[in-house]
Design an enzyme around this catalytic site. Structure first.
Site, PDB file in Angstrom:
ATOM      1  N   ASP A  83       0.867  -1.174   0.000  1.00 55.85           N
ATOM      2  CA  ASP A  83       0.000   0.000   0.000  1.00 55.85           C
ATOM      3  C   ASP A  83       0.912   1.234   0.000  1.00 55.85           C
ATOM      4  O   ASP A  83       2.128   1.115   0.149  1.00 55.85           O
ATOM      5  CB  ASP A  83      -0.877  -0.056   1.259  1.00 55.85           C
ATOM      6  CG  ASP A  83      -1.729   1.178   1.445  1.00 55.85           C
ATOM      7  OD1 ASP A  83      -2.393   1.592   0.476  1.00 55.85           O
ATOM      8  OD2 ASP A  83      -1.725   1.742   2.558  1.00 55.85           O
ATOM      9  N   ASP A  85      -0.404   5.118   1.080  1.00 59.19           N
ATOM     10  CA  ASP A  85      -0.763   6.065   2.146  1.00 59.19           C
ATOM     11  C   ASP A  85      -0.696   5.400   3.514  1.00 59.19           C
ATOM     12  O   ASP A  85      -1.335   4.375   3.766  1.00 59.19           O
ATOM     13  CB  ASP A  85      -2.182   6.611   1.921  1.00 59.19           C
ATOM     14  CG  ASP A  85      -2.252   7.614   0.783  1.00 59.19           C
ATOM     15  OD1 ASP A  85      -1.315   8.427   0.651  1.00 59.19           O
ATOM     16  OD2 ASP A  85      -3.242   7.595   0.024  1.00 59.19           O
ATOM     17  N   GLU A 130     -14.397   3.870   8.164  1.00 60.59           N
ATOM     18  CA  GLU A 130     -13.298   3.090   7.593  1.00 60.59           C
ATOM     19  C   GLU A 130     -12.527   2.322   8.666  1.00 60.59           C
ATOM     20  O   GLU A 130     -12.139   1.167   8.451  1.00 60.59           O
ATOM     21  CB  GLU A 130     -12.333   4.017   6.841  1.00 60.59           C
ATOM     22  CG  GLU A 130     -11.131   3.283   6.265  1.00 60.59           C
ATOM     23  CD  GLU A 130     -10.082   4.222   5.678  1.00 60.59           C
ATOM     24  OE1 GLU A 130      -8.890   3.872   5.725  1.00 60.59           O
ATOM     25  OE2 GLU A 130     -10.456   5.294   5.181  1.00 60.59           O
ATOM     26  N   SER A 198      -2.536   1.365  -4.488  1.00 61.86           N
ATOM     27  CA  SER A 198      -3.031   2.447  -3.643  1.00 61.86           C
ATOM     28  C   SER A 198      -4.449   2.874  -3.986  1.00 61.86           C
ATOM     29  O   SER A 198      -4.814   2.979  -5.157  1.00 61.86           O
ATOM     30  CB  SER A 198      -2.103   3.661  -3.774  1.00 61.86           C
ATOM     31  OG  SER A 198      -2.623   4.774  -3.088  1.00 61.86           O
ATOM     32  N   LYS A 247      -9.575  -3.952  -2.837  1.00 61.55           N
ATOM     33  CA  LYS A 247      -8.277  -4.293  -3.422  1.00 61.55           C
ATOM     34  C   LYS A 247      -8.216  -5.748  -3.883  1.00 61.55           C
ATOM     35  O   LYS A 247      -7.378  -6.102  -4.706  1.00 61.55           O
ATOM     36  CB  LYS A 247      -7.147  -3.971  -2.443  1.00 61.55           C
ATOM     37  CG  LYS A 247      -6.936  -2.460  -2.290  1.00 61.55           C
ATOM     38  CD  LYS A 247      -5.701  -2.124  -1.491  1.00 61.55           C
ATOM     39  CE  LYS A 247      -5.437  -0.634  -1.499  1.00 61.55           C
ATOM     40  NZ  LYS A 247      -4.222  -0.275  -0.742  1.00 61.55           N
ATOM     41  N   ASP A 272      -1.677  -1.018   5.838  1.00 64.57           N
ATOM     42  CA  ASP A 272      -2.070  -0.405   7.109  1.00 64.57           C
ATOM     43  C   ASP A 272      -3.552  -0.595   7.409  1.00 64.57           C
ATOM     44  O   ASP A 272      -4.069  -0.036   8.370  1.00 64.57           O
ATOM     45  CB  ASP A 272      -1.724   1.095   7.116  1.00 64.57           C
ATOM     46  CG  ASP A 272      -2.685   1.926   6.285  1.00 64.57           C
ATOM     47  OD1 ASP A 272      -3.223   2.922   6.794  1.00 64.57           O
ATOM     48  OD2 ASP A 272      -2.918   1.570   5.116  1.00 64.57           O
TER      49      ASP A 272
END
Length: 331
Positions: A83, A85, A130, A198, A247, A272
């Site tokens: 990933d 960010d 989220e 990403s 994803k 993350d």
């Protein structure tokens, strides 16, 4: 035997007993120390980075086994799937939150104050969803689609100019994690493929790593790329939306890329979020996969779930020390 001789013999015997006793005590101390260290094994013990308080591992023996297999496979079998960010980029720097790719645009001078307020309202509404540990990915999914669609629509309305992006990135507070140069450069040096997957803004992401001097030929970026008209003005976004929890689908769409890397069957995955765990789903020939998770926020509520999902969890760790130490052993 005279008294002096007796005294000497006694002293030697006493010293021998003391040495023997001391040896037993030292051996017991070493044994106890190793025992206290839990199930840590040789490779991990050789890596001081694993002694940091930020490093959490549920099953050290499993991690040991995977790392040994990665070392055995070497560079020829390795690929990185990561990933961006809050994984390659920092979550915070000196106590201040760092921006994501989206945040960089949200906060830049190209965006009106009214638009900025609307984008912030969207973040305050959807970000808690989220990271809510009590909601399933399936429950979060539609909210993420809604958030991205609304924010991208606002950005399109701003008619952003492509040629302004380098300046916007330069003026932002974005930071890559400490040790990022070693991470990127080591992989490039050994021709290890690096797949950056990403849910951010691909154009901004590429500009960040380009300005950092680490956009090497071994790096492939899959993200949400902007679509500009012939005058360089934003008119939409290319392809299908990538958000933090779809994803898996995106990985499957990139199976052609992974097929080209059929010999790279050992994977180090970095993420993350729980959604990042699916980034390697497009790889059909996985032999070994080491999953490293950065837990940046709401640690107490989410640590247990992260430990159940990631092999190594790095809690509020703004460095690449652990990934770099593993690469150092493999490459």
């Amino acid at each position: 035997m005279d008294r002096v001789a007796v005294a000497k013999v006694g002293a030697v015997a006493s010293a021998s007993v003391c040495a023997l006793f001391g040896g037993v005590v030292l051996a017991q101390y070493i044994f106890t120390k190793k025992k206290k260290a839990g199930r840590k094994t040789k490779i991990i013990e050789m890596m001081p980075e694993f002694e940091k308080s930020t490093v959490h591992i549920k099953d050290p023996e499993r991690v040991e086994e995977i790392i040994c297999s990665l070392i055995k496979g070497g560079a020829a079998k390795l690929q990185i799937i990561t990933d961006f960010d809050m994984t390659l980029s920092r979550f915070s720097n000196n106590g201040k939150r760092c921006p994501t790719c989206h945040n960089i645009i949200d906060n830049c001078k190209l965006v009106t104050e009214e638009c900025r307020k609307k984008l912030l309202q969207l973040k305050e509404t959807y970000y808690p969803i989220e990271i809510d540990p009590n909601l399933t990915i399936e429950e979060k999914f539609p909210f993420m689609v809604e958030w991205y669609f609304k924010s991208h629509t606002l950005l399109i309305e701003q008619r952003l100019q492509k040629d302004k992006l380098p300046e916007v990135v330069r003026e932002s507070d974005v930071c890559l994690r400490e040790g990022y140069e070693q991470f990127f450069d080591k992989l490039q040096e050994h021709s290890v493929p690096m797949f950056i997957f990403s849910a951010g803004l691909g154009d901004v992401l590429e500009e960040i790593i380009r300005q950092a001097g680490v956009y090497h030929p071994n790096v492939k970026v899959v993200s949400n790329f902007m679509d500009f008209d012939d005058k360089g003005v934003l008119k939409g976004f290319k392809g299908e939306l990538i958000h933090v929890y779809n994803k898996h689908d995106g990985a499957l769409k990139n199976t052609e890329y992974f097929k080209q890397l059929k010999d790279n069957c050992n994977i180090i995955l970095l993420g993350d979020s729980m959604g990042d765990l699916n980034m390697a789903d497009g790889v059909s020939n996985v032999e070994n996969i080491l999953k490293i998770g950065f837990l940046n926020d709401k640690v107490d509520e989410r640590l247990e779930k992260y430990l159940d999902s990631y092999d190594i969890v790095l809690v509020k760790d703004e460095t690449m020390e652990v990934p770099n130490s593993i690469l150092q052993k493999i490459l």
